[in-house]
Design an enzyme around this catalytic site. Structure first.
Site, PDB file in Angstrom:
ATOM      1  N   SER A 104      13.049   6.102 -13.896  1.00 55.16           N
ATOM      2  CA  SER A 104      11.929   6.807 -14.507  1.00 55.16           C
ATOM      3  C   SER A 104      11.757   8.199 -13.896  1.00 55.16           C
ATOM      4  O   SER A 104      11.618   9.197 -14.612  1.00 55.16           O
ATOM      5  CB  SER A 104      10.657   5.972 -14.330  1.00 55.16           C
ATOM      6  OG  SER A 104       9.526   6.746 -14.590  1.00 55.16           O
ATOM      7  N   SER A 105      11.799   8.274 -12.563  1.00 54.54           N
ATOM      8  CA  SER A 105      11.623   9.571 -11.902  1.00 54.54           C
ATOM      9  C   SER A 105      12.744  10.526 -12.261  1.00 54.54           C
ATOM     10  O   SER A 105      12.514  11.720 -12.472  1.00 54.54           O
ATOM     11  CB  SER A 105      11.621   9.411 -10.382  1.00 54.54           C
ATOM     12  OG  SER A 105      10.521   8.689  -9.984  1.00 54.54           O
ATOM     13  N   THR A 117       6.517  26.997   5.644  1.00 56.27           N
ATOM     14  CA  THR A 117       5.196  26.422   5.403  1.00 56.27           C
ATOM     15  C   THR A 117       4.115  27.368   5.908  1.00 56.27           C
ATOM     16  O   THR A 117       3.074  27.547   5.262  1.00 56.27           O
ATOM     17  CB  THR A 117       5.075  25.051   6.088  1.00 56.27           C
ATOM     18  OG1 THR A 117       6.266  24.313   5.816  1.00 56.27           O
ATOM     19  CG2 THR A 117       3.886  24.284   5.573  1.00 56.27           C
ATOM     20  N   SER A 119      -1.801  27.025  -5.439  1.00 52.56           N
ATOM     21  CA  SER A 119      -1.504  28.451  -5.582  1.00 52.56           C
ATOM     22  C   SER A 119      -2.041  29.028  -6.886  1.00 52.56           C
ATOM     23  O   SER A 119      -2.074  30.252  -7.040  1.00 52.56           O
ATOM     24  CB  SER A 119       0.009  28.681  -5.514  1.00 52.56           C
ATOM     25  OG  SER A 119       0.513  28.205  -4.301  1.00 52.56           O
ATOM     26  N   ARG A 161       1.670   0.873  14.993  1.00 50.37           N
ATOM     27  CA  ARG A 161       1.331   0.735  13.587  1.00 50.37           C
ATOM     28  C   ARG A 161       1.817  -0.611  13.065  1.00 50.37           C
ATOM     29  O   ARG A 161       2.606  -1.283  13.709  1.00 50.37           O
ATOM     30  CB  ARG A 161       1.934   1.895  12.777  1.00 50.37           C
ATOM     31  CG  ARG A 161       3.430   1.935  12.794  1.00 50.37           C
ATOM     32  CD  ARG A 161       4.004   3.207  12.176  1.00 50.37           C
ATOM     33  NE  ARG A 161       3.950   3.182  10.717  1.00 50.37           N
ATOM     34  CZ  ARG A 161       4.792   3.855   9.929  1.00 50.37           C
ATOM     35  NH1 ARG A 161       5.747   4.604  10.456  1.00 50.37           N
ATOM     36  NH2 ARG A 161       4.684   3.793   8.625  1.00 50.37           N
ATOM     37  N   LYS A 193       3.412  30.033   3.471  1.00 47.40           N
ATOM     38  CA  LYS A 193       2.537  29.593   2.384  1.00 47.40           C
ATOM     39  C   LYS A 193       1.068  29.604   2.825  1.00 47.40           C
ATOM     40  O   LYS A 193       0.206  30.118   2.117  1.00 47.40           O
ATOM     41  CB  LYS A 193       2.927  28.185   1.934  1.00 47.40           C
ATOM     42  CG  LYS A 193       4.203  28.188   1.132  1.00 47.40           C
ATOM     43  CD  LYS A 193       4.518  26.808   0.636  1.00 47.40           C
ATOM     44  CE  LYS A 193       5.459  26.880  -0.532  1.00 47.40           C
ATOM     45  NZ  LYS A 193       4.847  27.449  -1.713  1.00 47.40           N
ATOM     46  N   HIS A 246       0.842  -1.198   0.000  1.00 43.91           N
ATOM     47  CA  HIS A 246       0.000   0.000   0.000  1.00 43.91           C
ATOM     48  C   HIS A 246       0.879   1.251   0.000  1.00 43.91           C
ATOM     49  O   HIS A 246       0.697   2.153  -0.822  1.00 43.91           O
ATOM     50  CB  HIS A 246      -0.920  -0.010   1.218  1.00 43.91           C
ATOM     51  CG  HIS A 246      -1.585   1.317   1.492  1.00 43.91           C
ATOM     52  ND1 HIS A 246      -2.575   1.824   0.702  1.00 43.91           N
ATOM     53  CD2 HIS A 246      -1.374   2.242   2.469  1.00 43.91           C
ATOM     54  CE1 HIS A 246      -2.962   3.002   1.175  1.00 43.91           C
ATOM     55  NE2 HIS A 246      -2.241   3.284   2.244  1.00 43.91           N
ATOM     56  N   TYR A 255       8.595  15.912   0.548  1.00 44.00           N
ATOM     57  CA  TYR A 255       8.336  17.213  -0.066  1.00 44.00           C
ATOM     58  C   TYR A 255       8.143  17.095  -1.564  1.00 44.00           C
ATOM     59  O   TYR A 255       7.425  17.901  -2.164  1.00 44.00           O
ATOM     60  CB  TYR A 255       9.449  18.205   0.292  1.00 44.00           C
ATOM     61  CG  TYR A 255       9.413  18.502   1.765  1.00 44.00           C
ATOM     62  CD1 TYR A 255       8.408  19.311   2.283  1.00 44.00           C
ATOM     63  CD2 TYR A 255      10.293  17.917   2.632  1.00 44.00           C
ATOM     64  CE1 TYR A 255       8.310  19.538   3.633  1.00 44.00           C
ATOM     65  CE2 TYR A 255      10.200  18.135   3.991  1.00 44.00           C
ATOM     66  CZ  TYR A 255       9.208  18.943   4.495  1.00 44.00           C
ATOM     67  OH  TYR A 255       9.101  19.141   5.838  1.00 44.00           O
ATOM     68  N   TRP A 268       7.026   0.079   3.977  1.00 45.21           N
ATOM     69  CA  TRP A 268       7.496   0.783   2.781  1.00 45.21           C
ATOM     70  C   TRP A 268       8.874   1.380   2.990  1.00 45.21           C
ATOM     71  O   TRP A 268       9.572   1.707   2.048  1.00 45.21           O
ATOM     72  CB  TRP A 268       6.496   1.865   2.351  1.00 45.21           C
ATOM     73  CG  TRP A 268       6.691   3.204   3.002  1.00 45.21           C
ATOM     74  CD1 TRP A 268       6.180   3.592   4.200  1.00 45.21           C
ATOM     75  CD2 TRP A 268       7.444   4.311   2.509  1.00 45.21           C
ATOM     76  NE1 TRP A 268       6.584   4.882   4.474  1.00 45.21           N
ATOM     77  CE2 TRP A 268       7.357   5.346   3.453  1.00 45.21           C
ATOM     78  CE3 TRP A 268       8.191   4.532   1.339  1.00 45.21           C
ATOM     79  CZ2 TRP A 268       7.985   6.575   3.300  1.00 45.21           C
ATOM     80  CZ3 TRP A 268       8.818   5.768   1.197  1.00 45.21           C
ATOM     81  CH2 TRP A 268       8.710   6.765   2.167  1.00 45.21           C
ATOM     82  N   HIS A 274      14.993  13.135  12.138  1.00 46.42           N
ATOM     83  CA  HIS A 274      13.815  13.215  13.011  1.00 46.42           C
ATOM     84  C   HIS A 274      12.917  11.995  12.821  1.00 46.42           C
ATOM     85  O   HIS A 274      11.992  11.792  13.580  1.00 46.42           O
ATOM     86  CB  HIS A 274      13.040  14.527  12.809  1.00 46.42           C
ATOM     87  CG  HIS A 274      12.366  14.675  11.485  1.00 46.42           C
ATOM     88  ND1 HIS A 274      12.189  15.888  10.878  1.00 46.42           N
ATOM     89  CD2 HIS A 274      11.830  13.774  10.637  1.00 46.42           C
ATOM     90  CE1 HIS A 274      11.572  15.719   9.738  1.00 46.42           C
ATOM     91  NE2 HIS A 274      11.341  14.452   9.563  1.00 46.42           N
ATOM     92  N   HIS A 275      13.199  11.177  11.799  1.00 48.97           N
ATOM     93  CA  HIS A 275      12.469   9.916  11.649  1.00 48.97           C
ATOM     94  C   HIS A 275      13.049   8.841  12.551  1.00 48.97           C
ATOM     95  O   HIS A 275      12.498   7.758  12.632  1.00 48.97           O
ATOM     96  CB  HIS A 275      12.531   9.444  10.196  1.00 48.97           C
ATOM     97  CG  HIS A 275      11.831  10.365   9.249  1.00 48.97           C
ATOM     98  ND1 HIS A 275      10.505  10.236   8.937  1.00 48.97           N
ATOM     99  CD2 HIS A 275      12.270  11.438   8.553  1.00 48.97           C
ATOM    100  CE1 HIS A 275      10.162  11.186   8.086  1.00 48.97           C
ATOM    101  NE2 HIS A 275      11.211  11.932   7.837  1.00 48.97           N
ATOM    102  N   ASP A 282       6.377  21.598 -26.445  1.00 45.79           N
ATOM    103  CA  ASP A 282       6.371  20.244 -25.886  1.00 45.79           C
ATOM    104  C   ASP A 282       7.401  20.229 -24.773  1.00 45.79           C
ATOM    105  O   ASP A 282       7.996  21.255 -24.449  1.00 45.79           O
ATOM    106  CB  ASP A 282       6.716  19.192 -26.959  1.00 45.79           C
ATOM    107  CG  ASP A 282       6.176  17.813 -26.597  1.00 45.79           C
ATOM    108  OD1 ASP A 282       6.434  17.358 -25.469  1.00 45.79           O
ATOM    109  OD2 ASP A 282       5.474  17.201 -27.429  1.00 45.79           O
ATOM    110  N   HIS A 314      13.239  11.935   3.476  1.00 42.64           N
ATOM    111  CA  HIS A 314      12.598  13.182   3.872  1.00 42.64           C
ATOM    112  C   HIS A 314      12.376  14.140   2.703  1.00 42.64           C
ATOM    113  O   HIS A 314      11.272  14.640   2.529  1.00 42.64           O
ATOM    114  CB  HIS A 314      13.260  13.877   5.054  1.00 42.64           C
ATOM    115  CG  HIS A 314      12.272  14.824   5.643  1.00 42.64           C
ATOM    116  ND1 HIS A 314      11.238  14.409   6.436  1.00 42.64           N
ATOM    117  CD2 HIS A 314      12.047  16.126   5.415  1.00 42.64           C
ATOM    118  CE1 HIS A 314      10.444  15.420   6.695  1.00 42.64           C
ATOM    119  NE2 HIS A 314      10.914  16.478   6.091  1.00 42.64           N
ATOM    120  N   GLU A 374      11.846  13.215  -0.116  1.00 51.32           N
ATOM    121  CA  GLU A 374      10.773  12.547  -0.851  1.00 51.32           C
ATOM    122  C   GLU A 374       9.391  13.031  -0.408  1.00 51.32           C
ATOM    123  O   GLU A 374       8.495  13.212  -1.232  1.00 51.32           O
ATOM    124  CB  GLU A 374      10.895  11.028  -0.653  1.00 51.32           C
ATOM    125  CG  GLU A 374       9.703  10.203  -1.102  1.00 51.32           C
ATOM    126  CD  GLU A 374       9.505  10.166  -2.601  1.00 51.32           C
ATOM    127  OE1 GLU A 374      10.454  10.522  -3.328  1.00 51.32           O
ATOM    128  OE2 GLU A 374       8.409   9.801  -3.035  1.00 51.32           O
TER     129      GLU A 374
END
Lengths: 545, 191
Positions: free
Chosen positions: A174-175, A333, A273, A455, A336, A81, A262, A146, A307-308, A110, A258, A260
């Protein structure tokens, strides 16, 4: 400027350069709109697949005890998932939006590298075919979460982990190719006079996202390569027996992980926006500060990864540094969120579906941001770590953040893509069902998490039963509602009120200067933007002629 | 075309960045090791210590010993004492005993870790069986010494620390040299 695009609306001209017929159109296409559509459809399929896995998870958690699936399969469901939603649904959806909209927004014919664009899309079905096929292999698919922490993903991994690694490599390639394409397009193909500070924020946020991708996807490729070497070639990067260290895995992974998160939210910031000013009928408040805030968030994302992992035993100074650096992210943030609210302030607001999703985005993403601040407090994190509070937090930033941002974008640009207006009543129903379902599903997770529910566990203490049942009901509601979205999109493609070139009266931007549906080829002669004011000159968006 | 040229140059630069970041991922490995040893992160202890210190008789620190077998390891492995009291600065010795109950020669590697991790930088080993690998013939039993000094600069609020060893079976990686069982010398200590 309007003269520039007139010849593209000419049907006879378009006919000769129109799309090829049949399957080869999609296999061989180098057209940014075709590839964008394919990315979006791919991402929606992945969204439904990853979503159905979430349904399995929530069905099992509907009641305490084991009812439906065994723990081994439950672990595969949570892992897949997460992987499918992150790499298959959210990221390709944004790449799809980038493909469709960036050339239209900057007046380019293009993407800069159209053939690479085709290749980077077609790697994805291969990567995810490989990843999903592991579920049917002996020993099952990835079951280590994950985040695939070593040694769970090395020493104790199922045999299929090699296919998982290869799939990650493919989607990483690909990314990276997609990101290089975006950077090259934005930096080299802008229409004359389209300075950087005239670009819509979606283009800005994608430019910054693309640099993040280029910087961290190779690190992800590196970490899975180390896993591969540990598993098959006898190295010991993450094995203590040979002098390695499993904690190293977490450092390298989160150095990727991390930024990732964002990568998954910045393009949504950009889309919102555009949408909020359109339905507030006011220019975006604080355009320049939005650009700098995005840059600041991107920079800070590189120095907060630990921090993870507050609980793995890092020195006190380390915990303090990562705690304060993390909290610092709340500043850009906050800028924003302040700008979005100020844009709406005293605007002539209407609440069509894109605006509903965008407003919900601002409110709910802020809730997710606040729970993020709670998690950033190192001493408190020891209590919250690996509980459902974390699950609630990142679902609040990803579902009403990334996913609602994508829904808002889809409704906002569907008239441009299909040439038809979508069914507003059904779209509002989709919004309200999603909104209620999503909050029912994820809000109670805060409570069970604070009370200590871990979890990634298929069974739980009786005391969590009621909240989990509420969560499951909400999740089923949210999941079922997405089929309504599929219906709305198909209905919009097949017919509906014809959309004018600019269906939203407050909308700004070059994409609204081409007819709806956007012709197969647009801006073959670039528009001249030199007489349009930059946002920072204060007049806001007068980008539409 | 000028545009195509500049796109090519840009793409080349970005590809260099990609390759560089791939390399950086691997560079994080030595960086991490250096940081861990410099700051004692994650309980990692440094290699052999060559300095000497005078004992601080006024202070006593309790050192506890733990021995764990990694998954699949069948040796019997443990310290001769669960804990001892030491004066910071004084050199102490403790012996660990290992016994190979299997019918195959095996190689093992012990990995040390010190808790609390911030004390790791103050725990010096002058001699340790973890510096080398151990080879035990079937049924062989050895005593393995660890000589250590707890640094005089150990933070004052640390009153006891734990030295934990995890023993890994690395036979498949370092196959032991077969020794004729009848002429196997009694091992007093490991080289």
């Amino acid at each position: 400027m309007s003269a520039v695009i007139d010849d593209h609306g000419h049907v006879g001209h378009d006919h000769h350069h129109g799309p090829a017929k049949g399957l080869s159109r999609w296999l061989l296409t180098t057209n940014h709109k075709d590839i964008g559509s394919m990315y979006l459809w791919f991402s929606f399929c992945a969204f439904l697949l990853g979503g159905s896995m979430a349904m399995v998870i929530r069905a099992e958690l509907f009641q305490p005890g084991l009812q439906i699936v065994q723990p081994e399969f439950f672990n595969q469901m949570t892992t897949m998932h997460g992987l499918i939603m992150v790499f298959g649904a959210v990221m390709p959806a944004f790449v799809g939006l980038a493909n469709w909209m960036i050339p239209l927004m900057i007046g380019a014919p293009d993407m800069a590298l159209p053939r690479m664009n085709n290749f980077s899309f077609w790697l994805l079905p291969a990567a995810f075919g490989l990843l999903v096929s592991t579920l049917f292999m002996e020993g099952g698919g990835p079951n280590f979460g994950w985040t695939f922490y070593a040694p769970l993903s090395t020493t104790y991994a199922p045999e299929s982990v090699t296919f998982f690694i290869f799939a990650i490599h493919l989607m990483g390639i690909s990314s990276i190719m997609g990101a290089i394409n975006v950077v090259a397009t934005i930096l080299n193909l802008r229409a004359p006079g389209m300075t950087l500070m005239k670009m819509p924020l979606f283009v800005w946020t994608w430019l910054i996202t693309a640099f993040l991708l280029i910087a961290v996807m190779p690190v992800l490729a590196g970490v899975v390569t180390m896993m591969l070497m540990d598993i098959h070639f006898g190295t010991s990067f993450f094995s203590a027996a040979g002098g390695g260290d499993p904690v190293l895995f977490q450092h390298v992974f989160w150095f990727f992980g991390h930024p990732e998160v964002y990568i998954m939210i910045l393009p949504a910031f950009g889309a919102v926006s555009s949408i909020i000013p359109a339905f507030s009928r006011k220019p975006l408040f604080g355009y320049t500060s939005m650009v700098y805030a995005t840059g600041a968030i991107a920079f800070l994302s590189f120095i907060v990864w630990a921090h993870h992992m507050f609980t793995v035993g890092i020195p006190l100074t380390g915990e303090l540094f990562f705690m304060y650096a993390t909290m610092l992210i709340a500043v850009p943030t906050g800028v924003k969120v302040f700008n979005w609210v100020s844009t709406m302030w005293r605007g002539s607001l209407t609440f069509e579906a894109p605006m509903l999703f965008a407003v919900a985005f601002v409110i709910l993403f802020t809730i997710g941001g606040f729970s993020g601040l709670m998690l950033a407090i190192a001493p408190a994190d020891f209590q919250y770590h690996d509980t459902y509070f974390v699950v609630a937090h990142f679902h609040y930033v990803l579902v009403p953040g990334a996913i609602f941002g994508i829904f808002a974008s889809a409704y906002y640009w569907l008239p441009k893509w299909t040439g038809h207006m979508y069914d507003e009543t059904l779209a509002k129903l989709h919004f309200w069902m999603s909104f209620i379902g999503m909050n029912l599903a994820f809000f109670p997770m805060h409570f069970v998490g604070l009370a200590g529910m871990p979890r990634r566990i298929p069974d739980y203490n009786m005391m969590f039963a009621n909240f989990n049942m509420v969560s499951s009901v909400g999740a089923f509601m949210f999941g079922a509602t997405q089929l309504l979205f599929l219906f709305i999109v198909i209905k919009c493609i097949r017919g509906g009120a014809p959309a004018p070139a600019k269906p939203w009266d407050g909308a700004e931007g070059l994409e609204w200067s081409v007819p709806s549906p956007a012709p197969y080829h647009t801006f073959q002669t670039p528009p001249d933007m030199s007489d349009v004011h930059e946002h920072r000159k204060g007049t806001g968006g007068e980008l539409t002629p | 075309m000028n545009e195509a040229l500049s796109t090519r140059r840009l793409v080349r630069r970005l590809v260099f960045v990609v390759i560089g970041m791939f390399g950086f991922g691997f560079l994080l490995v030595p960086i991490y090791d250096v940081m861990c040893q410099a700051f004692g992160i994650n309980g990692k202890t440094a290699g052999a210590y060559t300095g000497a210190q005078s004992a601080d008789e006024a202070r006593a620190v309790r050192v506890q010993f733990l021995a764990t077998n990694a998954a699949g390891m069948q040796w019997q492995f443990g310290p001769q004492a669960d804990q001892i009291s030491v004066h910071p600065g004084a050199t102490q010795e403790i012996r660990f005993v290992a016994y190979n109950p299997t019918d195959k020669p095996m190689t093992a590697q012990a990995i040390p870790s010190v808790s609390p991790s911030r004390a790791a930088a103050y725990f010096h080993k002058t001699e340790c069986f973890c510096f080398t690998q151990q080879v035990l013939q079937p049924g062989e039993r050895i005593e393995m010494p660890v000589r250590f000094i707890v640094d005089r600069d150990l933070p004052a609020d640390v009153h006891h620390l734990t030295l934990a060893y995890t023993l890994f079976d690395i036979t498949s990686r370092q196959p032991p040299v077969a020794v004729n069982a009848t002429s196997a010398p009694a091992k007093e200590s490991l080289q």
